[in-house]
Design an enzyme around this catalytic site. Sequence first.
Site, mmCIF file in Angstrom:
data_model
loop_
_atom_site.group_PDB
_atom_site.id
_atom_site.type_symbol
_atom_site.label_atom_id
_atom_site.label_comp_id
_atom_site.label_asym_id
_atom_site.label_seq_id
_atom_site.Cartn_x
_atom_site.Cartn_y
_atom_site.Cartn_z
ATOM 1 N N CYS A 1 0.035 15.431 -1.950
ATOM 2 C CA CYS A 1 -0.347 14.148 -2.532
ATOM 3 C C CYS A 1 0.719 13.145 -2.093
ATOM 4 C CB CYS A 1 -0.509 14.244 -4.040
ATOM 5 S SG CYS A 1 0.882 14.967 -4.934
ATOM 6 N N ALA A 2 1.318 12.408 -3.001
ATOM 7 C CA ALA A 2 2.369 11.458 -2.634
ATOM 8 C C ALA A 2 3.749 12.107 -2.776
ATOM 9 C CB ALA A 2 2.271 10.189 -3.484
#
Length: 256
Positions: free
Chosen positions: A150-151
């Site tokens: 994800c981030a």
Amino acid sequence: MRWIKLENAVNVRDLGGLPAGDGVTRTGRLVRSDNLQDLSPADVTRLVEEIGVTTVIDLRSSGEVRSEGPAPLQAVTSVEHLHLSLIPEVGAMTDVAKDALAVNRERVLKRSPDDVAGAFYIGYLDDRPESVVGALRAVAEAPGTALVHCAAGKDRTGVVVAMALTAVGVPREEVVADYVATGERIELILDRLRSSPTYAKDIDNVPAHEHDPRPEIMSRFLARLDEEHGGVLAWLADHGFTTSDVDRLKAKLLDA
């Protein structure tokens, strides 16, 4: 902990070597990571040619993907990319800010005022069950190494990885320990995110300690799955992840 050292990603590790039933999880089958946006050519070569990545499962929102633009691995034709957002597609939300972890923050706070982070994790399952199930199927079906990111590689990635590991029999304490391991790199992760216009503002909108992957967050999330859904396997079954799917996931991740 099998950390994978890259030049331009800091929270990358192989999930092999964890106890599961009478065996262990296999190395080179599942990797978790933070954002892949800044990978160097050497990073790409290592992931594809040395680690054997064939499938990238991107859990970011469409807004994040648009804002960040194409990542270097997307230019590699041998690597399949799947975008499976875990948050509702409203605006340009990211999960660095707590408000972005669910559409209705008030609903989450009412549901669990003493466990906000864990409630947000349940929110992923409530809001995007098809993405959670799709991510686990993609891991099981990857011809080589599946990479989930994800981030920060902490919250959304943490939930999907916890579901996968639990489904194949990794003990809860090991699942929690893997989640907590991201804390070893948290300052490096936050520095990376601050360098991106997509995430910079969100990083400092909450106290620094709220970014820590504390063990009680994952423990409470898994306990709530037990209490409200009968556990990870029961939740998966209720959302179309069959016994055959579980068997394929085990065949992928576990030593014979």
